[in-house]
Design a protein around this motif. Structure first.
Motif, PDB file in Angstrom:
ATOM      1  N   LYS A   1      58.080  38.127  33.994  1.00  0.00           N
ATOM      2  CA  LYS A   1      57.447  39.174  33.195  1.00  0.00           C
ATOM      3  C   LYS A   1      58.336  39.652  32.049  1.00  0.00           C
ATOM      4  O   LYS A   1      57.880  40.398  31.195  1.00  0.00           O
ATOM      5  N   PHE A   2      59.597  39.219  32.057  1.00  0.00           N
ATOM      6  CA  PHE A   2      60.545  39.693  31.056  1.00  0.00           C
ATOM      7  C   PHE A   2      60.182  39.161  29.673  1.00  0.00           C
ATOM      8  O   PHE A   2      59.848  37.985  29.497  1.00  0.00           O
TER       9      PHE A   2
ATOM     10  N   LYS B   1      59.266  43.168  24.162  1.00  0.00           N
ATOM     11  CA  LYS B   1      59.010  44.503  24.711  1.00  0.00           C
ATOM     12  C   LYS B   1      60.257  45.385  24.693  1.00  0.00           C
ATOM     13  O   LYS B   1      60.157  46.602  24.861  1.00  0.00           O
ATOM     14  N   LYS B   2      61.419  44.772  24.544  1.00  0.00           N
ATOM     15  CA  LYS B   2      62.697  45.497  24.484  1.00  0.00           C
ATOM     16  C   LYS B   2      62.943  46.325  25.753  1.00  0.00           C
ATOM     17  O   LYS B   2      63.536  47.397  25.706  1.00  0.00           O
ATOM     18  N   GLU B   3      62.465  45.828  26.876  1.00  0.00           N
ATOM     19  CA  GLU B   3      62.667  46.507  28.160  1.00  0.00           C
ATOM     20  C   GLU B   3      63.703  45.739  28.977  1.00  0.00           C
ATOM     21  O   GLU B   3      63.585  44.518  29.143  1.00  0.00           O
ATOM     22  N   ARG B   4      64.690  46.460  29.489  1.00  0.00           N
ATOM     23  CA  ARG B   4      65.741  45.807  30.269  1.00  0.00           C
ATOM     24  C   ARG B   4      65.210  45.405  31.641  1.00  0.00           C
ATOM     25  O   ARG B   4      64.314  46.038  32.188  1.00  0.00           O
TER      26      ARG B   4
ATOM     27  N   GLU C   1      64.911  45.154  35.434  1.00  0.00           N
ATOM     28  CA  GLU C   1      65.224  46.004  36.575  1.00  0.00           C
ATOM     29  C   GLU C   1      65.167  45.167  37.851  1.00  0.00           C
ATOM     30  O   GLU C   1      64.156  44.515  38.143  1.00  0.00           O
TER      31      GLU C   1
ATOM     32  N   LYS D   1      71.252  40.316  34.841  1.00  0.00           N
ATOM     33  CA  LYS D   1      71.326  41.525  34.030  1.00  0.00           C
ATOM     34  C   LYS D   1      72.153  41.279  32.775  1.00  0.00           C
ATOM     35  O   LYS D   1      71.771  41.698  31.672  1.00  0.00           O
TER      36      LYS D   1
ATOM     37  N   THR E   1      70.109  38.820  30.343  1.00  0.00           N
ATOM     38  CA  THR E   1      68.934  39.433  29.709  1.00  0.00           C
ATOM     39  C   THR E   1      69.333  40.535  28.731  1.00  0.00           C
ATOM     40  O   THR E   1      68.735  40.664  27.662  1.00  0.00           O
ATOM     41  N   ASP E   2      70.339  41.325  29.106  1.00  0.00           N
ATOM     42  CA  ASP E   2      70.815  42.360  28.178  1.00  0.00           C
ATOM     43  C   ASP E   2      71.385  41.726  26.908  1.00  0.00           C
ATOM     44  O   ASP E   2      71.164  42.222  25.788  1.00  0.00           O
TER      45      ASP E   2
ATOM     46  N   LEU F   1      68.515  40.534  24.746  1.00  0.00           N
ATOM     47  CA  LEU F   1      67.892  41.637  24.019  1.00  0.00           C
ATOM     48  C   LEU F   1      68.726  42.047  22.812  1.00  0.00           C
ATOM     49  O   LEU F   1      68.198  42.280  21.722  1.00  0.00           O
TER      50      LEU F   1
END
Length: 449
Positions: A171-172, A176-179, A181, A198, A201-202, A205
């Motif tokens: 879903k990443f 969307k610029k959402e970290r 979780e 983490k 993905t960070d 972004l």
């Protein structure tokens, strides 16, 4: 096969390999133990009878429930150890489920050598093995069932962080610029996996934001001096200039226009690579095609190109509206630019594919290389070499398949909406029944309306 099933099968395979060895060891140990117990019992009985003879007592025919036989030997040599005899023969009156063990003990009493014999029956080897095999079968069946059941129960708890991480990655989206979780876990390996995911993905972004900012800044910074140069050229063109200066100004203007198109095309390719045009809605593709044909009717008229169109109605395709317009615009402009004066263009649209074909000179490079950036034929120097690259990138983003063919003086580019249709012969170069052929600007405009 998922991880739980692989672990279960691996565990059961180890059991199947170890069990025969352990069963053989157990069988050997049990059989030896049973034999030794009976042998020691028979030796004890024989020693008891020998003591009776030494005391002058008359032994009974059986002792402790075991039959006894006493014989006096003529020889003078006394065997040092008792004689052990195993017999498992049915013709000797022994049951097939039992084996006979006989112990012959020897004693020198009053210068006479006595042979005291006693025997008993024990369970046969086949019976012991058969019982162990039955127990093994039920044991393996029980272990298999327990392993598969408990593995699935435990996987819901032990592998829950792993499944959550996989779902999160699916879903990443960097748009969307959402970290990301992730669930906390006490498992050391899953902790390392979560930390790695983490971090990556960070970083993705941050790099995406940096690249996007750079592309936007570059686009703005490049367009600004281009606009200034263009305005200066327009001012210069209004002054008194000679013919040679006018030609130079025209060349400069053409180069500026080309540079501006290159800049916009590269920005578009960057956005396509970053998946900024994703959509889940279906677009009425045939309508967009009509609008694109209307937009290019002047270009067709200038080169006196005849358009032959065969299109199905209600063709819906899952694609972003902007990408659909760019795709058709690039294909149409490419077919016009590389066409002959007074040439032809044929368009075929179905629910499975879109094909545009145009007459023209043979390409100077292999057709499969024309989709590469800045790769172009020498037929048109006005081309910037990015049109087909953008077409290919749009197709990849939307999971389409694009194919370029040249045969009999016809260039054909086919965009397959369905990969299953790739092997069907779609290339058509002459008007068929129900085809629409346009020879004037008015016909195209009226058709589009």
């Amino acid at each position: 096969m998922n991880l739980v099933n692989k672990i279960s099968v691996w565990f059961i395979a180890i059991i199947l390999l170890v069990t025969p060895v352990s069963m053989y060891i157990s069988y050997t140990s049990i059989k030896k133990r049973l034999d030794n117990v009976e042998i020691e019992r028979l030796k004890t009985v024989n020693n008891y009878v020998i003591n009776q003879i030494k005391k002058g007592e008359t032994p009974a025919n059986s002792t402790q429930g075991l039959p006894i036989s006493i014989n006096v030997l003529n020889g003078k040599n006394l065997p040092a150890e008792p004689e052990i005899i195993h017999t498992c023969l049915e013709d000797n009156g022994v049951s097939k489920n039992e084996c006979k063990i006989q112990i012959n003990s020897f004693a020198n009493i009053d210068n006479k050598i006595y042979k005291i014999s006693s025997y008993t029956y024990i369970t046969a080897t086949k019976e012991i093995m058969g019982g162990m095999l039955i127990a093994l079968f039920w044991k393996l069946l029980l272990i298999t069932a327990i392993v598969f059941i408990t593995a699935r129960i435990l996987s819901k708890f032990i592998l829950k962080p792993f499944h959550h991480a996989i779902d999160g990655l699916q879903k990443f989206s960097i748009q969307k610029k959402e970290r990301l979780e992730l669930l906390p876990t006490s498992t050391k390996e899953f902790k390392k996996l979560n930390e790695f995911l983490k971090t990556m993905t960070d970083k993705a972004l941050e790099e995406y934001a940096s690249v996007k900012e750079f592309s936007e800044n570059a686009s703005h910074e490049v367009q600004t001096p281009l606009a200034i140069i263009q305005s200066k050229i327009e001012l210069l063109a209004e002054t008194e200039i000679n013919e040679n200066q006018a030609i130079l100004l025209t060349d400069i203007q053409n180069s500026i226009d080309k540079l501006s198109r290159i800049n916009r095309s590269l920005i578009l390719l960057t956005k396509l690579n970053n998946n900024e045009f994703l959509t889940n809605k279906e677009l009425k593709f045939c309508t967009v095609e009509k609008e694109a044909l209307c937009a290019y009717h002047d270009h067709l008229a200038l080169k006196n190109i005849t358009l032959n169109r065969n299109s199905e109605k209600n063709v819906y395709v899952k694609i972003h509206p902007t990408l659909a317009e760019i795709l058709l615009s690039n294909l149409l402009s490419n077919a016009i630019r590389h066409n002959l004066e007074g040439g032809k263009i044929e368009i075929n649209l179905t629910k499975s594919y879109f094909q545009i074909s145009n007459t023209g000179l043979p390409p100077d490079v292999p057709t499969n290389e024309l989709f590469k950036r800045f790769k172009k034929s020498n037929q048109s120097q006005e081309s910037i070499g990015l049109g087909l690259s953008i077409v290919k990138q749009i197709c990849e983003v939307n999971n389409f398949l694009v194919q370029y063919d040249f045969a009999d003086g016809w260039h054909s580019i086919t965009v397959y909406f369905d990969h299953k249709e790739i092997n069907k012969p779609y290339i058509l170069h002459k008007s068929e029944e129900n085809n629409l052929e346009f020879e004037s600007v008015e016909q195209i405009v009226n058709f589009a309306e």
